[in-house]
Design an enzyme around this catalytic site. Structure first.
Site, mmCIF file in Angstrom:
data_model
loop_
_atom_site.group_PDB
_atom_site.id
_atom_site.type_symbol
_atom_site.label_atom_id
_atom_site.label_comp_id
_atom_site.label_asym_id
_atom_site.label_seq_id
_atom_site.Cartn_x
_atom_site.Cartn_y
_atom_site.Cartn_z
ATOM 1 N N HIS A 74 -11.393 2.694 10.051
ATOM 2 C CA HIS A 74 -10.902 1.686 9.086
ATOM 3 C C HIS A 74 -9.570 1.090 9.561
ATOM 4 C CE1 HIS A 74 -9.870 0.478 4.769
ATOM 5 N NE2 HIS A 74 -10.982 -0.147 5.083
ATOM 6 N N ALA B 100 2.707 -1.595 6.146
ATOM 7 C CA ALA B 100 2.470 -0.415 6.987
ATOM 8 C C ALA B 100 1.010 -0.017 6.883
ATOM 9 C CB ALA B 100 3.361 0.736 6.533
ATOM 10 N N PHE C 107 0.842 -1.200 0.000
ATOM 11 C CA PHE C 107 0.000 0.000 0.000
ATOM 12 C C PHE C 107 0.877 1.250 0.000
ATOM 13 C CE2 PHE C 107 -4.248 1.628 0.525
ATOM 14 C CZ PHE C 107 -4.087 2.855 1.138
ATOM 15 N N ARG D 161 10.239 3.776 11.787
ATOM 16 C CA ARG D 161 10.289 2.329 12.062
ATOM 17 C C ARG D 161 10.630 1.515 10.813
ATOM 18 N NH1 ARG D 161 7.568 5.189 15.349
ATOM 19 N NH2 ARG D 161 7.175 4.587 17.530
ATOM 20 N N GLU E 70 -8.816 9.109 9.181
ATOM 21 C CA GLU E 70 -9.865 9.841 9.898
ATOM 22 C C GLU E 70 -10.921 8.921 10.512
ATOM 23 O OE1 GLU E 70 -9.819 13.722 6.848
ATOM 24 O OE2 GLU E 70 -11.508 12.305 6.903
HETATM 25 N N1 LIG Z 1 -5.102 2.166 4.513
HETATM 26 C C1 LIG Z 1 -4.205 1.128 4.346
HETATM 27 C C2 LIG Z 1 -4.534 -0.028 3.648
HETATM 28 N N2 LIG Z 1 -5.770 -0.162 3.099
HETATM 29 C C3 LIG Z 1 -6.078 -1.172 2.104
HETATM 30 C C4 LIG Z 1 -6.442 -2.527 2.724
HETATM 31 O O1 LIG Z 1 -5.281 -3.177 3.261
HETATM 32 C C5 LIG Z 1 -7.034 -3.447 1.650
HETATM 33 O O2 LIG Z 1 -6.082 -3.602 0.609
HETATM 34 C C6 LIG Z 1 -8.331 -2.871 1.106
HETATM 35 O O3 LIG Z 1 -9.225 -2.660 2.186
HETATM 36 C C7 LIG Z 1 -8.995 -3.811 0.071
HETATM 37 O O4 LIG Z 1 -9.293 -5.066 0.666
HETATM 38 N N3 LIG Z 1 -3.640 -1.035 3.523
HETATM 39 C C8 LIG Z 1 -2.387 -0.932 4.085
HETATM 40 O O5 LIG Z 1 -1.559 -1.852 3.958
HETATM 41 N N4 LIG Z 1 -2.046 0.199 4.779
HETATM 42 C C9 LIG Z 1 -2.915 1.241 4.918
HETATM 43 O O6 LIG Z 1 -2.562 2.269 5.546
HETATM 44 C C1 LIG Z 2 -5.809 2.558 7.518
HETATM 45 C C2 LIG Z 2 -6.622 3.101 6.405
HETATM 46 O O1 LIG Z 2 -7.366 2.403 5.729
HETATM 47 C C3 LIG Z 2 -6.612 4.577 6.216
HETATM 48 O O2 LIG Z 2 -5.707 4.895 5.163
HETATM 49 C C4 LIG Z 2 -8.000 5.011 5.835
HETATM 50 O O3 LIG Z 2 -8.060 6.391 6.030
HETATM 51 P P1 LIG Z 2 -9.485 7.005 6.453
HETATM 52 O O4 LIG Z 2 -9.827 6.380 7.800
HETATM 53 O O5 LIG Z 2 -9.234 8.504 6.589
HETATM 54 O O6 LIG Z 2 -10.459 6.638 5.369
#
Ligand SMILES: Nc1c(NC[C@H](O)[C@H](O)[C@H](O)CO)[nH]c(=O)[nH]c1=O
Ligand SMILES: CC(=O)[C@@H](O)COP(=O)(O)O
Length: 167
Positions: A97, A89, A26, A136, A94
């Site tokens: 999720h 990572a 990601f 990190r 916000e």
């Molecule tokens: N927001 C981050 C994500 N989001 C994507 C999810 O992991 C996944 O690919 C999606 O929900 C489709 O199933 N992934 C990360 O690795 N790191 C993030 O910060």
């Molecule tokens: C960890 C995540 O999926 C993050 O990037 C999503 O961001 P948001 O909570 O502002 O939609």
């Protein structure tokens, strides 16, 4: 991290070890930093580069499925892989999720290690911002790729110790 086993001792069990590395992509630049540290650590402890396969997942949420698929691979009736290292990572945004992804990724990676008895190290950063993430991934807090890989290597040793114990 100090190993419990003698780092200068018998490492034959490492030379033949087959390892899969899964990189959540990601944040590609972060994934690359974690992967490089993992590969350097494996090389430092004598694991043959030809025994290491790298796979890229779109995100941390997909890592457990890939880990399970890899852990289930068999060769001559035995596990194909001796160890798995999961890297990636997840950075908080916000909404909630972040919690769902982190929890499912950690739970899924742990379940793979228990189900297949294959050391599956959790090297996924779960941070609040990019500064903490970079810190990190080779910054002020070290590199989680190295840390997770060292944990996996030590578990390879310990699993071997359990399998070969005598009274
Ligand atoms: N927001 C981050 C994500 N989001 C994507 C999810 O992991 C996944 O690919 C999606 O929900 C489709 O199933 N992934 C990360 O690795 N790191 C993030 O910060
Ligand atoms: C960890 C995540 O999926 C993050 O990037 C999503 O961001 P948001 O909570 O502002 O939609």
């Amino acid at each position: 991290m100090e190993f419990k086993f003698d780092k200068n001792g018998n490492r034959d069990f490492l030379v033949k070890a087959k390892v899969a590395i899964i990189v959540g992509y990601f944040y590609q630049n972060i994934g690359d930093k974690l992967l490089s540290a993992a590969q350097e650590t494996l090389a430092r402890y004598g694991i043959n580069v030809n025994n290491i396969n790298v796979f890229y997942a779109p995100g941390a949420f997909e890592i457990p499925l890939l880990a399970k698929k890899l852990a289930s691979q068999q060769l001559s009736g035995k596990n194909l892989y001796d160890g798995i290292v999961a890297l990636g990572a997840v950075i908080n945004g916000e909404t909630t999720h972040f919690e769902f992804i982190c929890n499912e990724c950690a739970r899924g990676v742990a379940d793979v290690s228990y189900q297949y008895e294959i050391p599956t190290a959790f090297g996924i950063l779960t941070t609040n911002n990019m500064e903490q993430t970079i810190g990190r991934a080779g910054g002020y807090k070290g590199n989680k790729g190295e840390e997770a890989t060292m944990a996996m290597i030590e578990m390879l040793y310990l699993m071997q110790q359990v399998d070969t114990q005598t009274f």
